[in-house]
Design a protein around this motif. Structure first.
Motif, PDB file in Angstrom:
ATOM      1  N   GLU A  21      -8.066   6.250  -5.859  1.00  0.00           N
ATOM      2  CA  GLU A  21      -7.635   7.265  -4.899  1.00  0.00           C
ATOM      3  C   GLU A  21      -6.716   6.656  -3.844  1.00  0.00           C
ATOM      4  O   GLU A  21      -5.697   7.232  -3.476  1.00  0.00           O
ATOM      5  CB  GLU A  21      -8.836   7.944  -4.230  1.00  0.00           C
ATOM      6  CG  GLU A  21      -8.355   9.126  -3.400  1.00  0.00           C
ATOM      7  CD  GLU A  21      -9.457   9.941  -2.764  1.00  0.00           C
ATOM      8  OE1 GLU A  21     -10.641   9.599  -2.956  1.00  0.00           O
ATOM      9  OE2 GLU A  21      -9.129  10.899  -2.063  1.00  0.00           O
ATOM     10  N   ARG A  22      -7.091   5.460  -3.380  1.00  0.00           N
ATOM     11  CA  ARG A  22      -6.254   4.767  -2.413  1.00  0.00           C
ATOM     12  C   ARG A  22      -4.892   4.443  -3.034  1.00  0.00           C
ATOM     13  O   ARG A  22      -3.844   4.696  -2.447  1.00  0.00           O
ATOM     14  CB  ARG A  22      -6.945   3.465  -1.994  1.00  0.00           C
ATOM     15  CG  ARG A  22      -6.153   2.611  -1.048  1.00  0.00           C
ATOM     16  CD  ARG A  22      -6.662   1.184  -1.056  1.00  0.00           C
ATOM     17  NE  ARG A  22      -6.332   0.509  -2.325  1.00  0.00           N
ATOM     18  CZ  ARG A  22      -6.801  -0.670  -2.663  1.00  0.00           C
ATOM     19  NH1 ARG A  22      -7.658  -1.298  -1.894  1.00  0.00           N
ATOM     20  NH2 ARG A  22      -6.444  -1.224  -3.800  1.00  0.00           N
ATOM     21  N   TYR A  51       0.830  -1.201   0.000  1.00  0.00           N
ATOM     22  CA  TYR A  51       0.000   0.000   0.000  1.00  0.00           C
ATOM     23  C   TYR A  51       0.865   1.252   0.000  1.00  0.00           C
ATOM     24  O   TYR A  51       0.451   2.315  -0.415  1.00  0.00           O
ATOM     25  CB  TYR A  51      -0.898   0.021   1.231  1.00  0.00           C
ATOM     26  CG  TYR A  51      -1.955  -1.059   1.212  1.00  0.00           C
ATOM     27  CD1 TYR A  51      -3.073  -0.926   0.391  1.00  0.00           C
ATOM     28  CD2 TYR A  51      -1.832  -2.196   1.998  1.00  0.00           C
ATOM     29  CE1 TYR A  51      -4.041  -1.918   0.360  1.00  0.00           C
ATOM     30  CE2 TYR A  51      -2.797  -3.192   1.978  1.00  0.00           C
ATOM     31  CZ  TYR A  51      -3.903  -3.045   1.161  1.00  0.00           C
ATOM     32  OH  TYR A  51      -4.863  -4.026   1.123  1.00  0.00           O
ATOM     33  N   THR A  52       2.069   1.137   0.506  1.00  0.00           N
ATOM     34  CA  THR A  52       2.943   2.300   0.632  1.00  0.00           C
ATOM     35  C   THR A  52       4.391   1.832   0.682  1.00  0.00           C
ATOM     36  O   THR A  52       4.663   0.670   0.956  1.00  0.00           O
ATOM     37  CB  THR A  52       2.595   3.096   1.914  1.00  0.00           C
ATOM     38  OG1 THR A  52       3.715   3.873   2.321  1.00  0.00           O
ATOM     39  CG2 THR A  52       2.222   2.180   3.063  1.00  0.00           C
ATOM     40  N   LEU A  86      -1.560   6.874  -3.445  1.00  0.00           N
ATOM     41  CA  LEU A  86      -0.531   7.164  -2.440  1.00  0.00           C
ATOM     42  C   LEU A  86       0.776   6.501  -2.860  1.00  0.00           C
ATOM     43  O   LEU A  86       1.834   7.141  -2.886  1.00  0.00           O
ATOM     44  CB  LEU A  86      -0.948   6.659  -1.053  1.00  0.00           C
ATOM     45  CG  LEU A  86       0.198   6.669  -0.033  1.00  0.00           C
ATOM     46  CD1 LEU A  86       0.598   8.094   0.333  1.00  0.00           C
ATOM     47  CD2 LEU A  86      -0.145   5.887   1.220  1.00  0.00           C
ATOM     48  N   ARG A 111       1.518  14.026   0.998  1.00  0.00           N
ATOM     49  CA  ARG A 111       1.367  12.974  -0.017  1.00  0.00           C
ATOM     50  C   ARG A 111      -0.110  12.652  -0.236  1.00  0.00           C
ATOM     51  O   ARG A 111      -0.555  12.503  -1.374  1.00  0.00           O
ATOM     52  CB  ARG A 111       2.100  11.706   0.403  1.00  0.00           C
ATOM     53  CG  ARG A 111       3.600  11.824   0.223  1.00  0.00           C
ATOM     54  CD  ARG A 111       4.271  10.529   0.612  1.00  0.00           C
ATOM     55  NE  ARG A 111       5.708  10.581   0.335  1.00  0.00           N
ATOM     56  CZ  ARG A 111       6.627  10.122   1.174  1.00  0.00           C
ATOM     57  NH1 ARG A 111       6.268   9.574   2.322  1.00  0.00           N
ATOM     58  NH2 ARG A 111       7.904  10.200   0.861  1.00  0.00           N
ATOM     59  N   TYR A 112      -0.847  12.547   0.878  1.00  0.00           N
ATOM     60  CA  TYR A 112      -2.285  12.274   0.732  1.00  0.00           C
ATOM     61  C   TYR A 112      -2.960  13.396  -0.034  1.00  0.00           C
ATOM     62  O   TYR A 112      -3.821  13.169  -0.882  1.00  0.00           O
ATOM     63  CB  TYR A 112      -2.939  12.107   2.108  1.00  0.00           C
ATOM     64  CG  TYR A 112      -2.633  10.767   2.738  1.00  0.00           C
ATOM     65  CD1 TYR A 112      -2.647   9.606   1.976  1.00  0.00           C
ATOM     66  CD2 TYR A 112      -2.330  10.670   4.092  1.00  0.00           C
ATOM     67  CE1 TYR A 112      -2.355   8.380   2.545  1.00  0.00           C
ATOM     68  CE2 TYR A 112      -2.034   9.440   4.675  1.00  0.00           C
ATOM     69  CZ  TYR A 112      -2.055   8.292   3.889  1.00  0.00           C
ATOM     70  OH  TYR A 112      -1.770   7.085   4.451  1.00  0.00           O
ATOM     71  N   GLU A 146      -8.008  -6.527   3.865  1.00  0.00           N
ATOM     72  CA  GLU A 146      -8.935  -6.039   2.864  1.00  0.00           C
ATOM     73  C   GLU A 146      -9.853  -7.159   2.385  1.00  0.00           C
ATOM     74  O   GLU A 146      -9.438  -8.306   2.277  1.00  0.00           O
ATOM     75  CB  GLU A 146      -8.135  -5.500   1.684  1.00  0.00           C
ATOM     76  CG  GLU A 146      -8.961  -4.567   0.864  1.00  0.00           C
ATOM     77  CD  GLU A 146      -8.181  -3.938  -0.256  1.00  0.00           C
ATOM     78  OE1 GLU A 146      -6.956  -3.807  -0.145  1.00  0.00           O
ATOM     79  OE2 GLU A 146      -8.826  -3.597  -1.252  1.00  0.00           O
ATOM     80  N   THR A 202     -10.902   1.084  -9.840  1.00  0.00           N
ATOM     81  CA  THR A 202     -12.026   1.280  -8.913  1.00  0.00           C
ATOM     82  C   THR A 202     -11.575   1.859  -7.569  1.00  0.00           C
ATOM     83  O   THR A 202     -12.356   2.450  -6.854  1.00  0.00           O
ATOM     84  CB  THR A 202     -12.729  -0.060  -8.642  1.00  0.00           C
ATOM     85  OG1 THR A 202     -11.724  -1.044  -8.417  1.00  0.00           O
ATOM     86  CG2 THR A 202     -13.588  -0.481  -9.794  1.00  0.00           C
ATOM     87  N   ASN A 203     -10.305   1.645  -7.218  1.00  0.00           N
ATOM     88  CA  ASN A 203      -9.798   2.158  -5.952  1.00  0.00           C
ATOM     89  C   ASN A 203      -8.635   3.102  -6.162  1.00  0.00           C
ATOM     90  O   ASN A 203      -7.704   3.158  -5.371  1.00  0.00           O
ATOM     91  CB  ASN A 203      -9.341   0.995  -5.061  1.00  0.00           C
ATOM     92  CG  ASN A 203     -10.492   0.481  -4.228  1.00  0.00           C
ATOM     93  OD1 ASN A 203     -11.221   1.271  -3.638  1.00  0.00           O
ATOM     94  ND2 ASN A 203     -10.663  -0.820  -4.213  1.00  0.00           N
TER      95      ASN A 203
END
Lengths: 690, 98
Positions: free
Chosen positions: A96-97, A62-63, A100, A233-234, A472, A93-94
């Motif tokens: 924005e998540r 994720y990061t 990052l 960053r967000y 998730e 679909t995701n």
């Protein structure tokens, strides 16, 4: 010699990196619909437009701030190995998540391509993206892809080549004025050395007390520097999302939400889980039994006589037909008859993995698991253990805490795999009226011993609080038959490979030992008998008092199926078959007819509610009755329990040593032997009284 | 070397203490207090520890709307945008919502 382009596939978990690679490089890498299928670096190669493209598929992150082991693998590769091109796969679909990670990757200022995957699903949910506009914003290629059908993969390959040829790096990410001023001041102090933004940011956050810029920023924002950078960053990711993506209103309710109302229901969900498990067993038993009988018939009534009639024509002594019918048909052929059962189990597990149900089981079961001090997320490796213990041990990499990881690892080998089922299905049918009940009980015994082991470890070696649980849940997806069949094929192929190599070698070795020294009157004077008799005293208290079985158990440490192939080899020497007349064509026709009726029988069996199970009506009766003479029901049960609990599998021990340390693996192996012997002893002694 | 992973414990404690002074933790509404079906907006994070930073990376960020899909034992299924995330109660009580 072509030029090599090293390409890293980076992205959040379960966005379809491996699926894209399978399309691009025609690989058959394992895929699934849950976060954490890929836990190690995997590779794919492709020759494209005069380049050798070397893909490296990384575990999802994720990061670039890794926590668990699989995340470190991805992070270290990106940070240290400096791939020529980074392909950042985004689940549209995701988005924005996902942005990052994209933002962090952009900071590296390395050649990069963005793949907007699952754009078809996004469209259904009302999310639209203009890839050309996005490409202009970042100054790097942006390609829409669809992992389900491979759309966009050739465009992606073109973009990779273009990016590598022109070393096309993205535009510099810009944060808010204050942060940029601070970074500018830091950069000026480096006297013109070229430094990427990520390094500059690290200098800012990790700088000591002398770092004036850091102090000023913290004073201005009234936050510590790490929070400031993270929020920057967000903010960038959010701003970028609003610029590049459009969301229109859609009225249709999400199908996943509707299914989850039932599947995740506190009471219904649990019963559905039980039903799914029941069906898993029922279908894999009932559906495969007719095919197993057919495979056995094919070997016994077609291949074996075919080869034997050929061999008798060749001449050359008695040893060749003997070797063939004992080591090849008796040993390897015996194990191969179980291919339909193994294929069916893998088929059903693949369906579970592809549908998105797997992590939901972890959520439903966490209620019980956490009372026992176990992590709900640990359910996934445990469930995978029913398929094969080796990838299950690897899957513990996704657990963030070392303690949780070792606890789950110490449970996995007690989850019965298809190799054990193969042995159970043979013995249970031979000795018990209700084989299904016996097999079920063995599975539950394995689970119970696993839980007890975890309980025991938690009270002693692995004390400490149960850690949090973050996971998730993917959307439900209809598994594609092609993908599922491919997964099954990869597994069946590896089983057949094992039959052709390790199992074959073990059968030959046993056969040679059986016939050493040559021209023996009785097998019980052979070298094989000598070896078996040497360890019989250890096994006698658990009811195994026959050298033929103890000899078979020795090579079975390589893989449990070998116990059957070895027994097949040894016992078939006792079985004297008459050689009936063999006519090729009528025999072939008969086999084809038999396949037809097996198929019919398989589908019919699905219509009955209970489990019919494994009734081998014909087939190798001689071999079966020869083996039967060495056991009583009590000793057969104790034998199965011993094989269930003892980690008689070299591959599992090796992977445990790699993932948990040599000491851990060795201690566990010894422990599993003691437990297996102890339980088998009690069962045999009690069973003999009844 | 982790990027955000090595922030000092002291700084974290100091910040947490400051927030508690501003508004007692038990009076702040968190995801833990929401019921199945409720939708709320994330306003702040009470303690920014490792799991909180992880769920932020997974999409539970300031200003995002979250819907509670299911609660079971210590687990809570939270939906934001198009992703569904299971978090445990000990993580949920660090996410302040309104």
């Amino acid at each position: 010699m072509n030029e090599i382009i090293k390409v890293a596939l980076a992205g959040n978990p379960n966005v379809g990196k491996t699926t894209l690679l399978n399309h691009a490089a025609k690989t058959n890498l394992k895929v699934g619909n849950w976060a954490g299928v890929t836990v190690e670096k995997r590779e794919g190669f492709l020759n494209y437009k005069g380049y050798d493209i070397h893909f490296i598929d990384l575990p999802g992150i994720y990061t670039l701030e890794p926590i668990s082991e699989d995340e470190y693998i991805a992070y270290n590769f990106i940070a240290d190995e400096k791939p020529d091109v980074i392909v950042n796969v985004i689940e549209t679909t995701n988005a924005e998540r996902d942005l990052l990670l994209t933002t962090e990757l952009l900071e590296l200022k390395r050649p990069m391509v963005i793949a907007l995957n699952m754009s078809d699903e996004a469209h259904k949910l009302g999310i639209e993206v203009d890839s050309r506009h996005t490409s202009e914003l970042l100054d790097i290629p942006v390609v829409k892809t669809n992992g389900r059908n491979g759309d966009g993969v050739s465009e992606l390959l073109d973009a990779i080549v273009e990016s590598a040829e022109n070393r096309r790096v993205p535009k510099t990410v810009r944060y808010s004025e204050h942060v940029e001023d601070a970074l500018g001041a830091l950069e000026r102090r480096q006297h013109g050395a070229e430094i990427d933004k990520r390094t500059l940011l690290r200098m800012l956050t990790e700088g000591d007390g002398q770092n004036e810029e850091k102090a000023n920023l913290e004073k201005f924002f009234r936050k510590d520097i790490n929070s400031i950078i993270k929020d920057e960053r967000y903010a960038f990711a959010h701003g970028f999302y609003n610029e590049a993506f459009r969301k229109r209103k859609v009225t249709a309710r999400d199908i996943t939400d509707r299914i989850d109302k039932v599947i995740l229901h506190p009471i219904l969900g649990f019963f559905i889980f039980l039903l799914v498990m029941f069906l898993l067993f029922k279908i894999s038993f009932d559906f495969s039994t007719p095919f197993m009988n057919w495979t056995q018939g094919l070997i016994d009534n077609f291949f074996s006589p075919l080869v034997l009639s050929f061999l008798s024509g060749v001449g050359g002594g008695k040893w060749l037909p003997d070797f063939f019918s004992q080591a090849i048909v008796g040993g390897v052929g015996f194990v191969i008859t179980f291919v339909p059962l193994i294929a069916m189990i893998y088929f059903l597990i693949a369906l579970l993995e592809m549908s998105g149900y797997m992590p939901r089981i972890a959520f439903i079961m966490d209620r019980f698991m956490h009372r026992l001090g176990l992590h709900g997320k640990g359910m996934i490796p445990l469930l995978l253990g029913f398929g094969c213990n080796v990838p299950a041990v690897m899957a513990t990499r996704t657990l963030e805490n070392k303690r949780d990881k070792l606890l789950v690892m110490a449970m996995i080998p007690f989850m019965s795999c298809p190799a054990r089922l193969v042995v159970f299905s043979f013995f249970a049918v031979l000795f018990f009226v209700h084989p299904a009940v016996v097999i079920f009980s063995l599975y539950f015994l394995g689970i119970a011993i696993g839980l007890l082991t975890a309980f025991f470890l938690r009270k002693t070696a692995y004390r400490g609080k149960l850690s949090h649980f973050v996971m998730e849940l993917p959307p439900y997806r209809v598994p594609r038959l092609r993908t599922v069949l491919l997964i099954v094929w990869v597994q069946v192929k590896s089983f057949l490979y094992k039959a052709g190599t390790v199992i074959f070698a073990a059968s030959v070795a046993i056969w040679v030992l059986l016939n050493t020294p040559p021209n023996l009157k009785s097998q019980s004077d052979s070298a094989a008998a000598y070896v078996g008799k040497a360890i019989t005293p250890i096994l006698k208290p658990i009811g195994i008092n026959d050298w033929r079985i103890s000899t078979s158990l020795i090579p079975a440490f390589l893989a449990r199926e070998i116990v059957l192939s070895s027994m097949g080899t040894i016992y078939s020497a006792d079985v004297h078959k008459k050689n009936p007349e063999f006519h090729f064509l009528p025999a072939l026709v008969e086999q084809a007819k038999a396949l037809g009726s097996a198929t019919k029988e398989s589908f019919m069996s699905l219509l009955t509610p209970g489990i019919q199970t494994l009734q081998t009506d014909e087939g190798n009766r001689n071999l079966a009755s020869a083996i039967r003479s060495s056991f009583t029901p009590a000793s057969a049960l104790s034998f199965m329990i011993f094989l269930l609990l003892y980690t008689s599998c070299l591959a599992t021990v090796a992977v445990m040593a790699r993932e948990g340390g040599k000491t851990f693996a060795f201690l566990f192996l010894a422990y599993s032997f003691v437990i297996a012997w102890g339980v088998a002893f009690v069962v045999y002694q009690v069973g003999s009284l009844i | 070397m982790t990027f955000f992973g090595d922030r000092s414990v002291k700084a974290e404690a100091a910040r947490a203490a400051k927030k508690v002074a501003l508004k007692p933790t038990d009076q702040r509404k968190t995801i833990k207090d929401l019921k199945v079906g409720d939708t709320a907006q994330i306003v702040d994070f009470i303690i920014e520890n490792e799991p909180v930073r992880k769920i932020q990376a997974m999409g539970l960020r300031r200003g995002k709307k979250v819907t509670i899909m299911q609660k079971l034992g210590r687990g809570i299924v939270v939906k934001t945008s198009n992703s569904r995330i299971v978090i445990t109660v000990d993580v949920a009580r660090n996410v302040e919502v309104k």
